[in-house]
Design a protein around this motif. Structure first.
Motif, PDB file in Angstrom:
ATOM      1  N   ALA A 143       0.398  -1.363  -0.177  1.00 21.01           N
ATOM      2  CA  ALA A 143      -0.462   0.163  -0.144  1.00 21.01           C
ATOM      3  C   ALA A 143       0.943   0.974   0.153  1.00 21.01           C
ATOM      4  N   LYS A 144       2.043   1.262   0.315  1.00 21.56           N
ATOM      5  CA  LYS A 144       2.739   2.541   0.483  1.00 21.56           C
ATOM      6  C   LYS A 144       3.337   2.656  -0.856  1.00 21.56           C
ATOM      7  N   LYS A 145       3.132   2.125  -1.492  1.00 20.71           N
ATOM      8  CA  LYS A 145       4.190   2.258  -2.997  1.00 20.71           C
ATOM      9  C   LYS A 145       2.808   3.068  -3.757  1.00 20.71           C
ATOM     10  N   SER A 146       1.346   2.759  -3.288  1.00 22.99           N
ATOM     11  CA  SER A 146      -0.096   2.652  -4.393  1.00 22.99           C
ATOM     12  C   SER A 146       0.453   4.616  -4.799  1.00 22.99           C
ATOM     13  N   PRO A 147      -0.466   4.236  -6.461  1.00 25.03           N
ATOM     14  CA  PRO A 147      -0.963   5.317  -6.812  1.00 25.03           C
ATOM     15  C   PRO A 147      -2.207   6.563  -6.491  1.00 25.03           C
ATOM     16  N   VAL A 148      -3.229   5.737  -4.844  1.00 22.59           N
ATOM     17  CA  VAL A 148      -4.193   5.968  -4.844  1.00 22.59           C
ATOM     18  C   VAL A 148      -4.010   6.836  -3.655  1.00 22.59           C
ATOM     19  N   ALA A 176      -5.360   7.791  -0.579  1.00 23.43           N
ATOM     20  CA  ALA A 176      -5.828   6.958   0.809  1.00 23.43           C
ATOM     21  C   ALA A 176      -5.313   5.854   0.294  1.00 23.43           C
ATOM     22  N   VAL A 177      -4.992   5.251   0.047  1.00 22.96           N
ATOM     23  CA  VAL A 177      -4.063   3.855   0.752  1.00 22.96           C
ATOM     24  C   VAL A 177      -2.513   3.848   0.234  1.00 22.96           C
ATOM     25  N   LYS A 178      -1.927   4.484  -0.142  1.00 19.71           N
ATOM     26  CA  LYS A 178      -0.251   5.208   0.306  1.00 19.71           C
ATOM     27  C   LYS A 178      -0.613   5.291   1.181  1.00 19.71           C
ATOM     28  N   ALA A 179      -1.262   6.295   2.216  1.00 15.40           N
ATOM     29  CA  ALA A 179      -1.593   7.149   3.623  1.00 15.40           C
ATOM     30  C   ALA A 179      -1.844   5.718   4.571  1.00 15.40           C
ATOM     31  N   ALA A 180      -2.645   5.180   4.203  1.00 13.17           N
ATOM     32  CA  ALA A 180      -3.058   3.375   5.187  1.00 13.17           C
ATOM     33  C   ALA A 180      -1.993   2.392   5.242  1.00 13.17           C
ATOM     34  N   GLY A 181      -1.212   2.976   3.742  1.00 15.32           N
ATOM     35  CA  GLY A 181       0.273   1.701   4.435  1.00 15.32           C
ATOM     36  C   GLY A 181       1.367   2.765   5.396  1.00 15.32           C
ATOM     37  N   ILE A 182       1.631   4.178   5.380  1.00 17.54           N
ATOM     38  CA  ILE A 182       2.344   4.466   5.148  1.00 17.54           C
ATOM     39  C   ILE A 182       2.397   4.950   7.115  1.00 17.54           C
ATOM     40  N   ALA A 183       0.766   4.943   7.276  1.00 18.44           N
ATOM     41  CA  ALA A 183       0.308   4.990   9.207  1.00 18.44           C
ATOM     42  C   ALA A 183       0.735   3.546   9.668  1.00 18.44           C
ATOM     43  N   LEU A 184      -0.173   2.555   9.019  1.00 19.71           N
ATOM     44  CA  LEU A 184      -0.047   1.044   9.523  1.00 19.71           C
ATOM     45  C   LEU A 184       1.498   0.485   9.235  1.00 19.71           C
ATOM     46  N   GLU A 185       2.345   0.924   8.820  1.00 15.68           N
ATOM     47  CA  GLU A 185       3.769   0.841   8.655  1.00 15.68           C
ATOM     48  C   GLU A 185       4.202   0.537   9.933  1.00 15.68           C
ATOM     49  N   PRO A 186       4.098   1.175  11.344  1.00 18.17           N
ATOM     50  CA  PRO A 186       4.818   1.076  12.308  1.00 18.17           C
ATOM     51  C   PRO A 186       4.497  -0.480  13.122  1.00 18.17           C
TER      52      PRO A 186
END
Length: 255
Positions: free
Chosen positions: A93-98, A100-110
């Motif tokens: 998700a961190k690499k998503s062009p969308v 909201a999806v990218k933000a979710a991936g970054i937020a959940l990464e920790p």
């Protein structure tokens, strides 16, 4: 002087559990075929021998796993596969062009980083860590991001599978406590002791008999038992040889 035969040493104490059981099963089959047990004075011992072999067989079945063990394997797979999916989804998700999806991936990464080795942990610790993993993902600040990645239903699957695994493990523990049996070492020693008494009685019967037919009978019994011993000792020696060969380093190739 009467010509007497002896029963060879079996080395059965060195056999694996499976070979040990098989060895005594083979001997038991042959001894039960003796038509006149009273001639070799092993009637009582043969019944005890059969009981000991049956106890080893039951212990071997238990060691290979019960139906609950198989259910636990399935429940473990049912929880691990979706956990792997969640971790990979967050990483992707961190690499998503969308946005909201990218933000979710970054937020959940920790969270994903904290539990990155979750699938490598052993059962008991893994079960409790899965509970923590789910709780962290369900926190207020993470809930919206989990939904953005369409992981809500996956978390439910993980939770249900983890609870099922824990319940099955507790059930298996209760079953083992209720049906606690002697260790394989104790059972093997019991079987070997009875076997030794049987072979000693057969040999003593050979020494003491003056009847030609009985002597022939006993010699045939000894021949059959020695045949089983030779077969299993040869198999054990082959296994040792193969193991030794596999551990021997290859000779360097001369240049």
């Amino acid at each position: 002087m009467k010509d007497v035969d002896k029963i060879k040493g079996s080395n059965c104490s060195q056999f694996t559990n499976a070979s040990h059981l098989s060895f005594h099963q083979r001997n038991l089959e042959r001894l039960k075929m003796i038509a006149f047990l009273e001639k070799v004075h092993i009637t009582a011992e043969l019944g005890e021998y059969e009981t000991c072999v049956a106890a080893e067989q039951d212990r071997t079945r238990e060691a290979t796993g019960t139906g609950l063990t198989q259910e636990m394997r399935e429940a473990d797979e049912d929880r691990e596969e979706p956990i792997d999916y969640v971790l990979k989804t967050i990483a992707t998700a961190k690499k998503s062009p969308v946005a909201a999806v990218k933000a979710a991936g970054i937020a959940l990464e920790p969270v994903a980083n904290v539990y990155g080795d979750l699938l490598k942990v052993k059962d008991d610790e893994q079960s409790s860590l899965i509970v923590s993993f789910l709780n962290d993902l369900k926190k207020t600040e993470n809930a919206a991001h989990v939904t953005a990645l369409h992981l809500d239903e996956v978390l439910t699957i993980i939770e249900e599978s983890n609870e099922r695994f824990i319940a099955l493990k507790n059930e298996r523990l209760d079953e083992r406590i209720a049906n606690k049996k002697e260790s394989s070492r104790v059972l093997r020693a019991n079987t070997d002791a009875v076997y030794t008494r049987i072979t000693e009685l057969i040999y003593a019967s050979e020494l003491l008999t003056d009847d030609a037919d009985t002597l022939t009978l006993i010699k045939n019994i000894i021949k059959e038992l020695n045949g089983v011993i030779d077969e299993f000792n040869a198999s054990m020696n082959r296994s040792k040889g193969q193991k030794k060969d596999s551990e021997t380093p290859e000779e360097p190739v001369a240049e």
